[in-house]
Design a protein around this motif. Structure first.
Motif, PDB file in Angstrom:
ATOM      1  N   ASN A  12       0.836  -1.196   0.000  1.00  0.00           N
ATOM      2  CA  ASN A  12       0.000   0.000   0.000  1.00  0.00           C
ATOM      3  C   ASN A  12       0.873   1.250   0.000  1.00  0.00           C
ATOM      4  O   ASN A  12       2.068   1.180   0.287  1.00  0.00           O
ATOM      5  N   LEU A  60      -1.859   7.854   0.243  1.00  0.00           N
ATOM      6  CA  LEU A  60      -2.407   8.758  -0.769  1.00  0.00           C
ATOM      7  C   LEU A  60      -3.571   9.536  -0.156  1.00  0.00           C
ATOM      8  O   LEU A  60      -4.142   9.107   0.844  1.00  0.00           O
ATOM      9  N   GLU A  65      -7.928   6.308  -1.814  1.00  0.00           N
ATOM     10  CA  GLU A  65      -7.633   4.902  -2.163  1.00  0.00           C
ATOM     11  C   GLU A  65      -6.443   4.345  -1.383  1.00  0.00           C
ATOM     12  O   GLU A  65      -5.729   3.481  -1.873  1.00  0.00           O
ATOM     13  N   GLN A  66      -6.215   4.812  -0.152  1.00  0.00           N
ATOM     14  CA  GLN A  66      -4.999   4.404   0.520  1.00  0.00           C
ATOM     15  C   GLN A  66      -5.181   3.249   1.503  1.00  0.00           C
ATOM     16  O   GLN A  66      -4.217   2.622   1.918  1.00  0.00           O
ATOM     17  N   HIS A 115       5.780   5.415   1.748  1.00  0.00           N
ATOM     18  CA  HIS A 115       5.772   6.844   1.447  1.00  0.00           C
ATOM     19  C   HIS A 115       6.366   7.091   0.059  1.00  0.00           C
ATOM     20  O   HIS A 115       5.891   7.944  -0.680  1.00  0.00           O
ATOM     21  N   PHE A 171       7.136   6.072  -3.731  1.00  0.00           N
ATOM     22  CA  PHE A 171       6.741   5.219  -4.852  1.00  0.00           C
ATOM     23  C   PHE A 171       7.929   4.394  -5.353  1.00  0.00           C
ATOM     24  O   PHE A 171       7.783   3.230  -5.719  1.00  0.00           O
ATOM     25  N   GLY A 228      -1.477   5.064 -12.651  1.00  0.00           N
ATOM     26  CA  GLY A 228      -0.618   4.269 -11.784  1.00  0.00           C
ATOM     27  C   GLY A 228      -0.229   2.951 -12.421  1.00  0.00           C
ATOM     28  O   GLY A 228       0.936   2.539 -12.374  1.00  0.00           O
TER      29      GLY A 228
END
Length: 271
Positions: free
Chosen positions: A154, A157, A160-161, A176, A178, A200
């Protein structure tokens, strides 16, 4: 990290955190300078500590997965907005509703791969998703259907987090950065699957393709679910015709519509 994995006889840091919390309340002990550096969130979140935070984000999942004995994974990239077929009437567009069939294909693919994974006691072919809704949820759900474990990577965000309810709790990570998250997606990958998605998914797909194309990563089965979807949004042949990629680069990818097709490609893979 478990106590059994410690390789020294020194007092551990957690004991000092507990001891420090019981020190007398004085101007000196209340001062930020007095906080243990590793237990000082203001210090750890400072700009100067960014390299340390990136290293920690690389190390934590690595240590936990090593302790679990996970050696290889099956990556599932895909859109967070792809609905479960029973909920397709709530989709914001007709196209999303039509793409809901890939929720079931993702779930079935993950179920079948997890059954294979369980033959190695969950060390090989472990499903890994982004841990969110849509296709990601379907992947983790399929692994649960088979009675096995799955990984969720995960990321924090504004939306949608939250991780989906099907990720194995002990293998549910939060990121944190990407970039570090992508490293964990690919470093154990035995196969990469990509379902319909948005920015994404495209970012993850092209990052992985670039690594394979440039031989920065070993070639693995690279499978795109949804022939019509991918051929509509990306003109692959135009890239080849323009010479911006080689014709041979198109062979890096396989297009399928069903879980059974994807399984066949993985099982017959020769590299």
């Amino acid at each position: 990290m478990s106590d059994k994995s410690r390789k020294h006889k020194f007092r551990d840091s957690q004991q000092d955190v507990e001891s420090a919390s019981k020190t007398p309340d004085t101007p000196q002990t209340r001062a930020p300078a007095y906080r243990l550096a590793f237990n000082d969130s203001d210090f750890m979140c400072s700009d100067e500590l960014r390299p340390v935070r990136m290293q920690l984000e690389l190390l934590k999942p690595e240590i936990i997965m090593d302790e679990r004995g996970i050696e290889s994974t099956i990556v599932m990239f895909g859109g967070a907005r792809i609905p479960e077929p029973s909920k397709k009437d709530t989709a914001r567009t007709k196209t999303l509703a039509d793409l809901s069939s890939f929720y079931d294909e993702a779930r079935e693919f993950a179920r079948l791969m997890t059954m294979k994974s369980m033959q190695s006691y969950g060390k090989e072919d472990v499903i890994v998703t982004g841990g969110g809704p849509g296709v990601m949820e379907a992947g983790n759900r399929g692994a649960m259907d088979a009675g096995g474990a799955s990984i969720g990577l995960n990321i924090v965000l504004p939306f949608e987090q939250a991780p989906n309810e099907y990720v194995t709790p002990e293998l549910c990570f939060n990121f944190h950065y990407f970039a570090i998250r992508k490293v964990h997606f690919l470093m154990r990958a035995k196969a990469i699957t990509v379902f319909p998605g948005g920015f994404g998914t495209l970012d993850e797909m092209f990052e992985a393709l670039t690594l394979i194309q440039t031989k920065r990563m070993e070639k693995v089965p690279f499978i795109l679910f949804g022939k019509d979807f991918w051929n509509k949004i990306i003109n692959w042949d135009a890239l080849s015709d323009a010479g911006t990629i080689s014709a041979e680069d198109l062979d890096l990818m396989h297009f399928v519509d069903t879980a059974a097709e994807a399984i066949e490609i993985i099982e017959n893979w020769e590299g």
